[in-house]
Design a protein around this motif. Structure first.
Motif, PDB file in Angstrom:
ATOM      1  N   ASN A 222       0.818  -1.190   0.000  1.00 42.83           N
ATOM      2  CA  ASN A 222       0.000   0.000   0.000  1.00 42.83           C
ATOM      3  C   ASN A 222       0.867   1.261   0.000  1.00 42.83           C
ATOM      4  OD1 ASN A 222      -2.390   1.440   0.005  1.00 42.83           O
ATOM      5  ND2 ASN A 222      -2.528   1.463   2.233  1.00 42.83           N
ATOM      6  N   VAL A 223       1.885   1.288   0.826  1.00 45.30           N
ATOM      7  CA  VAL A 223       2.772   2.453   0.910  1.00 45.30           C
ATOM      8  C   VAL A 223       3.533   2.624  -0.400  1.00 45.30           C
ATOM      9  CG1 VAL A 223       4.793   3.398   2.087  1.00 45.30           C
ATOM     10  CG2 VAL A 223       2.979   2.306   3.408  1.00 45.30           C
ATOM     11  N   GLN A 224       4.043   1.522  -0.921  1.00 45.85           N
ATOM     12  CA  GLN A 224       4.797   1.594  -2.175  1.00 45.85           C
ATOM     13  C   GLN A 224       3.896   2.025  -3.326  1.00 45.85           C
ATOM     14  OE1 GLN A 224       6.451  -2.320  -2.328  1.00 45.85           O
ATOM     15  NE2 GLN A 224       7.965  -1.898  -0.744  1.00 45.85           N
ATOM     16  N   ALA A 225       2.693   1.498  -3.379  1.00 45.59           N
ATOM     17  CA  ALA A 225       1.744   1.870  -4.428  1.00 45.59           C
ATOM     18  C   ALA A 225       1.375   3.344  -4.326  1.00 45.59           C
ATOM     19  CB  ALA A 225       0.494   1.000  -4.350  1.00 45.59           C
ATOM     20  N   GLU A 226       1.195   3.824  -3.096  1.00 40.70           N
ATOM     21  CA  GLU A 226       0.868   5.240  -2.907  1.00 40.70           C
ATOM     22  C   GLU A 226       2.007   6.142  -3.374  1.00 40.70           C
ATOM     23  OE1 GLU A 226      -0.349   6.026   1.119  1.00 40.70           O
ATOM     24  OE2 GLU A 226      -1.956   4.536   1.012  1.00 40.70           O
ATOM     25  N   ARG A 227       3.231   5.752  -3.083  1.00 41.96           N
ATOM     26  CA  ARG A 227       4.382   6.556  -3.529  1.00 41.96           C
ATOM     27  C   ARG A 227       4.462   6.597  -5.051  1.00 41.96           C
ATOM     28  NH1 ARG A 227       8.224   3.706   0.395  1.00 41.96           N
ATOM     29  NH2 ARG A 227       7.668   4.731   2.322  1.00 41.96           N
ATOM     30  N   LEU A 228       4.287   5.442  -5.663  1.00 48.33           N
ATOM     31  CA  LEU A 228       4.331   5.370  -7.123  1.00 48.33           C
ATOM     32  C   LEU A 228       3.191   6.177  -7.734  1.00 48.33           C
ATOM     33  CD1 LEU A 228       5.588   4.268  -9.696  1.00 48.33           C
ATOM     34  CD2 LEU A 228       4.159   2.225  -9.423  1.00 48.33           C
ATOM     35  N   ALA A 229       2.007   6.054  -7.162  1.00 47.36           N
ATOM     36  CA  ALA A 229       0.860   6.805  -7.670  1.00 47.36           C
ATOM     37  C   ALA A 229       1.086   8.305  -7.520  1.00 47.36           C
ATOM     38  CB  ALA A 229      -0.410   6.384  -6.935  1.00 47.36           C
ATOM     39  N   GLU A 230       1.658   8.732  -6.399  1.00 45.63           N
ATOM     40  CA  GLU A 230       1.935  10.156  -6.197  1.00 45.63           C
ATOM     41  C   GLU A 230       2.959  10.665  -7.203  1.00 45.63           C
ATOM     42  OE1 GLU A 230       1.827  14.005  -5.012  1.00 45.63           O
ATOM     43  OE2 GLU A 230       0.386  12.406  -4.594  1.00 45.63           O
ATOM     44  N   PHE A 231       3.999   9.890  -7.427  1.00 44.00           N
ATOM     45  CA  PHE A 231       5.006  10.259  -8.424  1.00 44.00           C
ATOM     46  C   PHE A 231       4.350  10.379  -9.794  1.00 44.00           C
ATOM     47  CE2 PHE A 231       8.070   9.024 -11.711  1.00 44.00           C
ATOM     48  CZ  PHE A 231       9.064   9.970 -11.505  1.00 44.00           C
ATOM     49  N   ASN A 232       3.533   9.398 -10.153  1.00 41.66           N
ATOM     50  CA  ASN A 232       2.854   9.432 -11.453  1.00 41.66           C
ATOM     51  C   ASN A 232       1.885  10.609 -11.552  1.00 41.66           C
ATOM     52  OD1 ASN A 232       4.205   7.225 -12.475  1.00 41.66           O
ATOM     53  ND2 ASN A 232       2.676   5.768 -11.780  1.00 41.66           N
ATOM     54  N   ARG A 233       1.200  10.940 -10.463  1.00 42.73           N
ATOM     55  CA  ARG A 233       0.304  12.109 -10.465  1.00 42.73           C
ATOM     56  C   ARG A 233       1.089  13.387 -10.721  1.00 42.73           C
ATOM     57  NH1 ARG A 233      -2.812   9.273  -6.638  1.00 42.73           N
ATOM     58  NH2 ARG A 233      -1.491   9.860  -4.907  1.00 42.73           N
ATOM     59  N   GLN A 234       2.242  13.507 -10.075  1.00 47.53           N
ATOM     60  CA  GLN A 234       3.058  14.710 -10.267  1.00 47.53           C
ATOM     61  C   GLN A 234       3.580  14.803 -11.699  1.00 47.53           C
ATOM     62  OE1 GLN A 234       6.015  14.550  -7.167  1.00 47.53           O
ATOM     63  NE2 GLN A 234       4.564  15.095  -5.568  1.00 47.53           N
ATOM     64  N   VAL A 235       4.011  13.682 -12.250  1.00 47.15           N
ATOM     65  CA  VAL A 235       4.485  13.677 -13.642  1.00 47.15           C
ATOM     66  C   VAL A 235       3.332  14.016 -14.574  1.00 47.15           C
ATOM     67  CG1 VAL A 235       5.381  12.224 -15.504  1.00 47.15           C
ATOM     68  CG2 VAL A 235       6.421  12.112 -13.243  1.00 47.15           C
ATOM     69  N   GLN A 236       2.179  13.415 -14.344  1.00 41.25           N
ATOM     70  CA  GLN A 236       1.011  13.687 -15.190  1.00 41.25           C
ATOM     71  C   GLN A 236       0.607  15.163 -15.091  1.00 41.25           C
ATOM     72  OE1 GLN A 236      -0.340  11.702 -17.329  1.00 41.25           O
ATOM     73  NE2 GLN A 236      -2.174  12.802 -17.855  1.00 41.25           N
ATOM     74  N   ALA A 237       0.596  15.716 -13.902  1.00 39.61           N
ATOM     75  CA  ALA A 237       0.253  17.136 -13.734  1.00 39.61           C
ATOM     76  C   ALA A 237       1.247  18.021 -14.478  1.00 39.61           C
ATOM     77  CB  ALA A 237       0.224  17.502 -12.251  1.00 39.61           C
ATOM     78  N   LEU A 238       2.503  17.661 -14.429  1.00 43.75           N
ATOM     79  CA  LEU A 238       3.530  18.417 -15.145  1.00 43.75           C
ATOM     80  C   LEU A 238       3.289  18.358 -16.653  1.00 43.75           C
ATOM     81  CD1 LEU A 238       6.184  20.017 -15.007  1.00 43.75           C
ATOM     82  CD2 LEU A 238       7.390  17.835 -15.010  1.00 43.75           C
ATOM     83  N   ILE A 239       2.991  17.180 -17.152  1.00 42.17           N
ATOM     84  CA  ILE A 239       2.744  17.012 -18.591  1.00 42.17           C
ATOM     85  C   ILE A 239       1.505  17.791 -19.015  1.00 42.17           C
ATOM     86  CG2 ILE A 239       2.055  15.328 -20.351  1.00 42.17           C
ATOM     87  CD1 ILE A 239       3.878  13.305 -18.859  1.00 42.17           C
ATOM     88  N   VAL A 240       0.437  17.644 -18.256  1.00 39.18           N
ATOM     89  CA  VAL A 240      -0.811  18.334 -18.600  1.00 39.18           C
ATOM     90  C   VAL A 240      -0.629  19.849 -18.535  1.00 39.18           C
ATOM     91  CG1 VAL A 240      -3.180  18.768 -17.799  1.00 39.18           C
ATOM     92  CG2 VAL A 240      -2.326  16.432 -17.969  1.00 39.18           C
ATOM     93  N   GLY A 241       0.062  20.331 -17.505  1.00 39.18           N
ATOM     94  CA  GLY A 241       0.302  21.772 -17.387  1.00 39.18           C
ATOM     95  C   GLY A 241       1.132  22.318 -18.534  1.00 39.18           C
ATOM     96  N   THR A 242       2.166  21.596 -18.893  1.00 37.14           N
ATOM     97  CA  THR A 242       3.019  22.033 -20.001  1.00 37.14           C
ATOM     98  C   THR A 242       2.236  22.026 -21.308  1.00 37.14           C
ATOM     99  OG1 THR A 242       4.983  21.177 -18.896  1.00 37.14           O
ATOM    100  CG2 THR A 242       5.161  21.573 -21.252  1.00 37.14           C
TER     101      THR A 242
END
Length: 187
Positions: free
Chosen positions: A76-96
């Motif tokens: 659960n902790v590892q999945a949450e970290r990966l999901a958070e990283f992916n959310r940040q990358v996705q937000a960066l891509i969408v914003g750009t």
């Protein structure tokens, strides 16, 4: 009479160069943010690994080893970290993407306006009998504008669908991880 206006051409070239510089700046800023995000993630992961090794070295008995092993396998902790990283990358891509789309959209609007002005000048100064050609050219220009708007809408819809898919996958991963923890705890 000349239809060519060198000042407008120079202004358009300057505007295109400014647009390219702005887009390049946005891309470089995004790459820098992505690099920082990756660096922070790698740094946190490295620290976590060293902490794990320290904890392993501190184990004195089998009970402590079993507890440590359980703490390492927290999906659960590892999945949450990966999901958070992916959310940040996705937000960066969408914003750009959004910022670049706004910049290019404004430039296309200006360019379309300039072409329409040019067509108007040509149509006013066209020889008699060329009205059908001018009308066909205006129609083609209007159709090109419609196609461009449709393409923009399709790209926006595709980005929205991709974002929705990403959000759904993230939510699903968050729901699956606790189930995986429960299953491994029952064995």
């Amino acid at each position: 009479m000349s239809f060519f206006n060198s000042e407008k051409l120079q202004d358009a070239q300057k505007a295109n160069l400014d647009l390219l510089q702005q887009i390049s700046g946005k891309v470089f800023a995004s790459v820098e943010q992505l690099t920082q995000l990756q660096f922070k993630t790698l740094q946190a992961s490295t620290e976590e690994q060293f902490d794990g090794i320290r904890k392993l070295l501190a184990v004195r008995d089998l009970q402590g080893l079993a507890e440590l092993q359980t703490s390492f396998t927290q999906p659960n902790v590892q999945a949450e970290r990966l999901a958070e990283f992916n959310r940040q990358v996705q937000a960066l891509i969408v914003g750009t993407h959004s910022e670049i789309a706004k910049l290019t959209s404004r430039q296309v609007e200006v360019g379309t306006q300039q072409v329409q002005e040019f067509v108007e000048v040509i149509s006013k100064n066209a020889p008699a009998g060329s009205e059908p050609v001018v009308a066909a050219f205006k129609s083609s220009l209007a159709n090109a504008g419609t196609v461009f708007e449709s393409a923009q809408n399709a790209v926006k819809q595709a980005a929205d669908v991709a974002q929705s898919g990403f959000d759904a996958a993230t939510a699903a991963a968050g729901k699956v991880a606790p189930g995986a923890k429960t299953t491994s705890g029952n064995k």
